[in-house]
Design an enzyme around this catalytic site. Structure first.
Site, PDB file in Angstrom:
ATOM      1  N   CYS A   1       0.806  -1.219   0.000  1.00 48.96           N
ATOM      2  CA  CYS A   1       0.000   0.000   0.000  1.00 48.96           C
ATOM      3  C   CYS A   1       0.838   1.267   0.000  1.00 48.96           C
ATOM      4  O   CYS A   1       0.290   2.355  -0.072  1.00 48.96           O
ATOM      5  CB  CYS A   1      -0.926   0.015   1.215  1.00 48.96           C
TER       6      CYS A   1
ATOM      7  N   GLU B   1      -7.217  -5.959  -0.234  1.00 48.79           N
ATOM      8  CA  GLU B   1      -7.189  -5.009   0.890  1.00 48.79           C
ATOM      9  C   GLU B   1      -6.097  -3.996   0.647  1.00 48.79           C
ATOM     10  O   GLU B   1      -5.005  -4.332   0.190  1.00 48.79           O
ATOM     11  CB  GLU B   1      -6.935  -5.780   2.193  1.00 48.79           C
TER      12      GLU B   1
ATOM     13  N   ARG C   1      -8.361   2.418  12.412  1.00 55.03           N
ATOM     14  CA  ARG C   1      -7.689   1.812  11.258  1.00 55.03           C
ATOM     15  C   ARG C   1      -8.706   1.578  10.142  1.00 55.03           C
ATOM     16  O   ARG C   1      -9.447   0.585  10.145  1.00 55.03           O
ATOM     17  CB  ARG C   1      -7.028   0.496  11.665  1.00 55.03           C
TER      18      ARG C   1
ATOM     19  N   ARG D   1      -9.548   0.791   6.218  1.00 54.99           N
ATOM     20  CA  ARG D   1      -8.948   0.143   5.061  1.00 54.99           C
ATOM     21  C   ARG D   1     -10.008  -0.053   3.974  1.00 54.99           C
ATOM     22  O   ARG D   1     -11.193  -0.265   4.261  1.00 54.99           O
ATOM     23  CB  ARG D   1      -8.354  -1.219   5.433  1.00 54.99           C
TER      24      ARG D   1
END
Length: 315
Positions: A76, A114, A159, A161
């Site tokens: 990422c 993801e 968090r 995502r």
């Protein structure tokens, strides 16, 4: 009835794999190039021979077994708001096309990808459109959702995502939905034991550049704090800030708390707990820097488990 099968790419320590296993899937093949991450994977998945330690670009797609679901928490860095956001101009961003080539070869029924929250906004949405169109050209219907550990996993970490679910069958797509929000009932105090003395190495001591500032800004044994590029942040967090992979490179980026014995960094096991990993998950035979990096690189397991539970329903 046999379990639906999973092939895992960019597996890290197996956070996505674990979420799918807990939901009733069988992981039959996994790939990760980081040596220390592979050690942790094998230590926690019964010495698994399923994890292939190699750069994905060096693996012939025909050597990967066919499966029901392909999962990938692909790198990422090139999409993150923390980086230069070079996207597909960055070789790490181009790794998505390695995934696409494998999909075209083994043709799984379902794909789950993801990445960071910023993925859908990167380059004014052009990066996400490229991913969407590539999957469509391969014959997949796509849904996506932003899921947060605190709102979708009952884990006290901020968090968020992006998850992309792609289905080769339109009826499967229609039958699937991403999980909705759930109440946060777990607090950081349920995870962090402030009465336990940890190794001295975790504690800030006189002479450390942050010692005096930390003692001034952390007056009591509540909340959690962090150090950023500008120094000790003023904000007291009631849940953990996002755990980042750079915890393994810059040790002062590990979140900080005051306990009964002083001011200290979170331990790698506390970081694992803030990702929803079980207590029997272990680090063994790797440097502590690698353990912190792995904690920041992995996923919130309960979030993935809830998604996987919804995927298994459509089989």
């Amino acid at each position: 009835m046999s379990k639906p099968t999973v092939v895992s790419l960019f597996s890290g320590v197996g956070g996505i794999d674990l979420g799918f296993m807990l939901a009733g899937f069988e992981v039959i093949w996994a790939n990760e190039k980081d040596r220390h991450a592979c050690v942790t994977y094998r230590n926690n998945f019964n010495g698994s021979n399923n994890i292939i330690e190699a750069d994905i670009s060096t693996i012939n797609a025909t050597a990967i077994p066919k499966c029901d679901v392909l999962v990938a928490g692909f790198p990422c860095q090139s999409f993150s708001v923390m980086g230069y956001q070079r996207g597909f101009k960055d070789p790490r961003g181009n790794l998505f096309f390695e995934i696409a080539g494998i999909v075209d070869t083994i043709k799984p029924k379902v794909i789950l990808l993801e990445n960071v929250r910023n993925l859908i906004y990167h380059a004014n949405g052009k990066t996400f459109i490229t991913i969407f169109n590539t999957l469509a050209e391969l014959g997949y219907e796509v849904k996506y959702s932003i899921q947060n550990a605190s709102t979708h996993g009952n884990i006290p970490q901020e968090r968020s995502r992006t998850f992309i679910a792609a289905f080769s069958d339109y009826d499967m797509l229609n039958a699937f939905s991403f999980p909705g929000e759930i109440p946060l009932t777990v607090s950081i105090e349920d995870i962090l034991d402030r009465t336990k003395k940890h190794h001295d190495d975790y504690y800030y001591k006189p002479g450390n550049r942050y010692y005096d500032t930390l003692n001034r800004k952390i007056p009591d044994k509540t909340g959690i704090y962090r150090i950023d590029d500008s120094g000790v942040a003023m904000r007291k967090y009631v849940m953990s800030p996002t755990l980042k992979a750079n915890m393994g490179t810059y040790h002062d980026r590990v979140p900080v708390i005051r306990d009964d014995f002083g001011i200290r960094k979170l331990t790698p096991y506390e970081c694992l707990a803030l990702q929803g990993f079980p207590k029997d998950f272990i680090f063994k035979g790797i440097p502590i820097e690698a353990a912190y990096k792995q904690c920041g690189n992995t996923v919130c397991v309960p979030v993935v488990k809830r998604i996987a539970e919804n995927i298994i329903k459509v089989f």
